[in-house]
Write a protein that holds these residues in place. Structure first.
Motif, short mmCIF file in Angstrom:
data_model
loop_
_atom_site.label_atom_id
_atom_site.label_comp_id
_atom_site.label_asym_id
_atom_site.label_seq_id
_atom_site.Cartn_x
_atom_site.Cartn_y
_atom_site.Cartn_z
N PRO A 159 1.89 46.19 11.24
CA PRO A 159 1.88 45.24 10.12
C PRO A 159 2.14 45.98 8.82
N LYS A 160 2.88 45.35 7.92
CA LYS A 160 3.18 45.96 6.63
C LYS A 160 1.88 46.38 5.94
N GLY A 161 1.84 47.64 5.53
CA GLY A 161 0.68 48.16 4.83
C GLY A 161 -0.46 48.60 5.75
N HIS A 162 -0.27 48.51 7.06
CA HIS A 162 -1.33 48.86 8.02
C HIS A 162 -0.78 49.76 9.11
N ARG A 163 -0.22 50.88 8.72
CA ARG A 163 0.41 51.80 9.68
C ARG A 163 -0.55 52.26 10.76
N ALA A 164 -1.84 52.27 10.49
CA ALA A 164 -2.81 52.69 11.49
C ALA A 164 -2.89 51.71 12.64
N ASP A 165 -2.42 50.49 12.45
CA ASP A 165 -2.47 49.46 13.48
C ASP A 165 -1.18 49.41 14.30
N ARG A 166 -0.63 50.58 14.60
CA ARG A 166 0.63 50.65 15.34
C ARG A 166 0.46 50.13 16.77
N VAL A 167 1.50 49.46 17.23
CA VAL A 167 1.60 49.03 18.62
C VAL A 167 2.97 49.46 19.12
N PHE A 168 3.11 49.67 20.42
CA PHE A 168 4.36 50.19 20.94
C PHE A 168 4.68 49.63 22.31
N ASP A 169 5.94 49.74 22.67
CA ASP A 169 6.44 49.43 24.00
C ASP A 169 7.22 50.64 24.48
N VAL A 170 7.00 51.03 25.72
CA VAL A 170 7.72 52.15 26.33
C VAL A 170 8.50 51.61 27.52
N LEU A 171 9.78 51.97 27.59
CA LEU A 171 10.61 51.63 28.74
C LEU A 171 10.98 52.93 29.44
N ASP A 172 10.70 53.02 30.73
CA ASP A 172 11.15 54.20 31.47
C ASP A 172 12.60 53.98 31.91
N LEU A 173 13.22 54.98 32.50
CA LEU A 173 14.64 54.90 32.83
C LEU A 173 14.96 53.71 33.75
N PRO A 174 14.17 53.44 34.79
CA PRO A 174 14.49 52.25 35.60
C PRO A 174 14.45 50.94 34.79
N ASP A 175 13.53 50.83 33.83
CA ASP A 175 13.50 49.64 32.96
C ASP A 175 14.78 49.54 32.13
N ILE A 176 15.21 50.67 31.58
CA ILE A 176 16.42 50.70 30.75
C ILE A 176 17.64 50.34 31.59
N ILE A 177 17.74 50.92 32.76
CA ILE A 177 18.87 50.65 33.65
C ILE A 177 18.89 49.18 34.07
N ALA A 178 17.73 48.61 34.34
CA ALA A 178 17.67 47.19 34.71
C ALA A 178 18.17 46.32 33.57
N ARG A 179 17.81 46.65 32.34
CA ARG A 179 18.30 45.89 31.19
C ARG A 179 19.81 46.07 31.03
N ARG A 180 20.28 47.30 31.22
CA ARG A 180 21.72 47.55 31.14
C ARG A 180 22.46 46.71 32.19
N ASP A 181 21.93 46.70 33.40
CA ASP A 181 22.61 45.99 34.49
C ASP A 181 22.64 44.48 34.28
N ARG A 182 21.74 43.93 33.46
CA ARG A 182 21.76 42.50 33.14
C ARG A 182 22.71 42.19 31.99
#
Length: 151
Positions: free
Chosen positions: A46-69
């Motif tokens: 959230p703007k002004g709240h860098r300590a409240d970071r959230v993230f998403d991680v995609l491993d290679l099979p996830d990336i390849i699956a998205r590419r293939d779609r």
């Protein structure tokens, strides 16, 4: 923020009740076949709240699956087009995939921008304009003023 993780990088993350992400790129390890992309991640806060970071991680099979779609990748594989960013700039497309995964959890204006980009990628006509009051008009729908969203 979005980054790719390469095979020789130091990378750890955990989700759950005590999430963390630590990425130390390997210096001098190269960026070609000797140090391929193995994951990508996107972080928002959230703007002004860098300590409240959230993230998403995609491993290679996830990336390849998205590419293939991807319609562009399928057209490239079928020799209907001569090039696609998935073939010429895989790291950038891996980062973009992580950003798209994260965008599902962001404010409406980010999701709308994601939809607009997808339409453009498919060759559909789209439009957006910034209004004098700071709102963004995307295909006739006024969105909040800039700066009220996430990083």
């Amino acid at each position: 923020d979005a980054q790719v993780v390469r095979q020789k990088d130091a990378f750890e993350y955990a989700s759950g009740t005590d999430p963390f992400l630590k990425h130390i790129p390997a210096i001098g390890a190269g960026r070609g076949n000797d140090n391929p992309v193995v994951a990508a991640y996107a972080i928002s806060w959230p703007k002004g709240h860098r300590a409240d970071r959230v993230f998403d991680v995609l491993d290679l099979p996830d990336i390849i699956a998205r590419r293939d779609r991807s319609s562009g990748w399928r057209a490239f594989q079928a020799n209907k087009i001569k090039d696609t960013p998935w073939a010429s700039d895989f790291p950038a497309m891996a980062r973009k995939s992580a950003v798209r995964a994260r965008a599902n959890h962001l404010p409406w204006q980010v999701q709308k921008a994601e939809e607009l980009e997808g339409r453009h990628d498919r060759g559909e006509r789209t439009w957006a304009e910034k209004m004098p009051d700071g709102t963004v008009n995307i295909e006739g729908e006024a969105l909040e003023a800039e700066g009220n969203g996430h990083g």
